[in-house]
Design a protein around this motif. Structure first.
Motif, PDB file in Angstrom:
ATOM      1  N   ILE A 179       0.842  -1.195   0.000  1.00 37.54           N
ATOM      2  CA  ILE A 179       0.000   0.000   0.000  1.00 37.54           C
ATOM      3  C   ILE A 179       0.878   1.247   0.000  1.00 37.54           C
ATOM      4  O   ILE A 179       1.808   1.357   0.780  1.00 37.54           O
ATOM      5  CB  ILE A 179      -0.928   0.023   1.243  1.00 37.54           C
ATOM      6  CG1 ILE A 179      -1.889  -1.152   1.197  1.00 37.54           C
ATOM      7  CG2 ILE A 179      -1.692   1.323   1.316  1.00 37.54           C
ATOM      8  CD1 ILE A 179      -2.704  -1.325   2.471  1.00 37.54           C
ATOM      9  N   ASN A 180       0.569   2.191  -0.872  1.00 34.43           N
ATOM     10  CA  ASN A 180       1.273   3.469  -0.903  1.00 34.43           C
ATOM     11  C   ASN A 180       0.589   4.395   0.096  1.00 34.43           C
ATOM     12  O   ASN A 180      -0.464   4.961  -0.187  1.00 34.43           O
ATOM     13  CB  ASN A 180       1.247   4.070  -2.308  1.00 34.43           C
ATOM     14  CG  ASN A 180       1.996   5.377  -2.376  1.00 34.43           C
ATOM     15  OD1 ASN A 180       2.404   5.929  -1.363  1.00 34.43           O
ATOM     16  ND2 ASN A 180       2.164   5.884  -3.585  1.00 34.43           N
ATOM     17  N   TRP A 181       1.182   4.570   1.258  1.00 31.06           N
ATOM     18  CA  TRP A 181       0.570   5.353   2.334  1.00 31.06           C
ATOM     19  C   TRP A 181       0.700   6.848   2.101  1.00 31.06           C
ATOM     20  O   TRP A 181       0.113   7.637   2.832  1.00 31.06           O
ATOM     21  CB  TRP A 181       1.179   4.967   3.678  1.00 31.06           C
ATOM     22  CG  TRP A 181       0.827   3.566   4.052  1.00 31.06           C
ATOM     23  CD1 TRP A 181       1.643   2.484   4.006  1.00 31.06           C
ATOM     24  CD2 TRP A 181      -0.445   3.072   4.499  1.00 31.06           C
ATOM     25  NE1 TRP A 181       0.972   1.351   4.397  1.00 31.06           N
ATOM     26  CE2 TRP A 181      -0.322   1.687   4.713  1.00 31.06           C
ATOM     27  CE3 TRP A 181      -1.683   3.669   4.735  1.00 31.06           C
ATOM     28  CZ2 TRP A 181      -1.366   0.889   5.145  1.00 31.06           C
ATOM     29  CZ3 TRP A 181      -2.729   2.881   5.175  1.00 31.06           C
ATOM     30  CH2 TRP A 181      -2.564   1.509   5.367  1.00 31.06           C
ATOM     31  N   GLU A 182       1.462   7.260   1.102  1.00 32.42           N
ATOM     32  CA  GLU A 182       1.649   8.687   0.824  1.00 32.42           C
ATOM     33  C   GLU A 182       0.534   9.253  -0.053  1.00 32.42           C
ATOM     34  O   GLU A 182       0.434  10.462  -0.200  1.00 32.42           O
ATOM     35  CB  GLU A 182       3.003   8.919   0.145  1.00 32.42           C
ATOM     36  CG  GLU A 182       4.186   8.473   0.982  1.00 32.42           C
ATOM     37  CD  GLU A 182       4.276   9.187   2.317  1.00 32.42           C
ATOM     38  OE1 GLU A 182       4.103  10.413   2.351  1.00 32.42           O
ATOM     39  OE2 GLU A 182       4.510   8.516   3.346  1.00 32.42           O
ATOM     40  N   GLU A 183      -0.285   8.398  -0.644  1.00 32.09           N
ATOM     41  CA  GLU A 183      -1.359   8.860  -1.524  1.00 32.09           C
ATOM     42  C   GLU A 183      -2.694   8.325  -1.037  1.00 32.09           C
ATOM     43  O   GLU A 183      -2.767   7.262  -0.433  1.00 32.09           O
ATOM     44  CB  GLU A 183      -1.114   8.373  -2.954  1.00 32.09           C
ATOM     45  CG  GLU A 183       0.091   8.997  -3.603  1.00 32.09           C
ATOM     46  CD  GLU A 183       0.279   8.529  -5.029  1.00 32.09           C
ATOM     47  OE1 GLU A 183      -0.687   8.003  -5.630  1.00 32.09           O
ATOM     48  OE2 GLU A 183       1.386   8.673  -5.548  1.00 32.09           O
ATOM     49  N   VAL A 184      -3.736   9.084  -1.326  1.00 34.58           N
ATOM     50  CA  VAL A 184      -5.088   8.650  -0.989  1.00 34.58           C
ATOM     51  C   VAL A 184      -5.792   8.201  -2.256  1.00 34.58           C
ATOM     52  O   VAL A 184      -5.423   8.600  -3.358  1.00 34.58           O
ATOM     53  CB  VAL A 184      -5.885   9.789  -0.295  1.00 34.58           C
ATOM     54  CG1 VAL A 184      -5.300  10.101   1.061  1.00 34.58           C
ATOM     55  CG2 VAL A 184      -5.949  11.024  -1.149  1.00 34.58           C
ATOM     56  N   ASP A 185      -6.815   7.372  -2.090  1.00 28.04           N
ATOM     57  CA  ASP A 185      -7.591   6.927  -3.250  1.00 28.04           C
ATOM     58  C   ASP A 185      -8.526   8.042  -3.718  1.00 28.04           C
ATOM     59  O   ASP A 185      -8.731   8.239  -4.904  1.00 28.04           O
ATOM     60  CB  ASP A 185      -8.395   5.677  -2.898  1.00 28.04           C
ATOM     61  CG  ASP A 185      -7.499   4.512  -2.510  1.00 28.04           C
ATOM     62  OD1 ASP A 185      -6.338   4.471  -2.963  1.00 28.04           O
ATOM     63  OD2 ASP A 185      -7.955   3.642  -1.739  1.00 28.04           O
ATOM     64  N   GLU A 186      -9.108   8.754  -2.764  1.00 21.65           N
ATOM     65  CA  GLU A 186      -9.987   9.888  -3.053  1.00 21.65           C
ATOM     66  C   GLU A 186      -9.587  11.055  -2.165  1.00 21.65           C
ATOM     67  O   GLU A 186      -9.446  10.891  -0.961  1.00 21.65           O
ATOM     68  CB  GLU A 186     -11.453   9.525  -2.763  1.00 21.65           C
ATOM     69  CG  GLU A 186     -12.068   8.543  -3.734  1.00 21.65           C
ATOM     70  CD  GLU A 186     -12.302   9.124  -5.119  1.00 21.65           C
ATOM     71  OE1 GLU A 186     -12.558  10.343  -5.231  1.00 21.65           O
ATOM     72  OE2 GLU A 186     -12.210   8.360  -6.092  1.00 21.65           O
TER      73      GLU A 186
END
Length: 164
Positions: free
Chosen positions: A39-46
């Motif tokens: 999981i890329n914790w630096e980006e959000v899905d929305e």
């Protein structure tokens, strides 16, 4: 002799299938760790959103709409207020915006050392002017609301900026 070949064949098949069954299955902790690392914790899905941006076509358009709404709303609340009068030397101030998972929005002015003497005063004015900020829906990561934060440059005196 045909029966012996069949028995040997069955024994060989049984040994081979036992080896397939005997392979290690990863534990739930190993699977969880692998998934968490992916999981890329630096980006959000929305990105966070406001109802005014719900009709935007796609994710990027909603993001742009949200930041424009946020910047304009903050600027309108601060541009003709005490900040521009008390501190005419400041035409822009950086504001850290925190959108919590429970939709509570926090604002923290980011002040340089040269204006840190006025930090408490500036902060209290910003908190008072932005206290009734419109509802902001939190960002989503894997369908769950998450806390996000970012910094926006806010123009305090638009008229002064236009005259330049």
């Amino acid at each position: 002799m045909g029966n012996r070949n069949i028995i040997y064949l069955l024994l060989l098949f049984l040994l081979a299938s036992c080896q397939l069954i005997d392979r290690q299955v990863p534990s739930k902790d190993e699977l969880l760790e692998k998934e968490l690392k992916s999981i890329n914790w630096e980006e959000v899905d929305e990105w966070p959103s406001v109802s005014a941006c719900d009709s935007a076509a796609d994710k990027e358009a909603r993001k742009v709409c949200f930041f424009e709404f946020l910047t304009q709303n903050i600027q309108q609340r601060l541009e003709s207020d005490t900040l521009a009068v008390l501190y005419p030397e400041f035409d822009t101030i950086a504001v850290k915006v925190i959108v919590n998972a429970n939709s509570v929005v926090e604002f923290q002015p980011r002040l340089t050392d040269s204006i840190s003497y006025s930090a408490k005063s500036i902060d209290s004015i910003i908190q008072a002017r932005l206290a009734d900020f419109p509802k902001v829906n939190p960002a989503l990561k894997r369908g769950l609301p998450v806390k996000t934060q970012f910094e926006l440059p806010v123009i305090l005196n638009v008229e002064k900026r236009r005259r330049r």
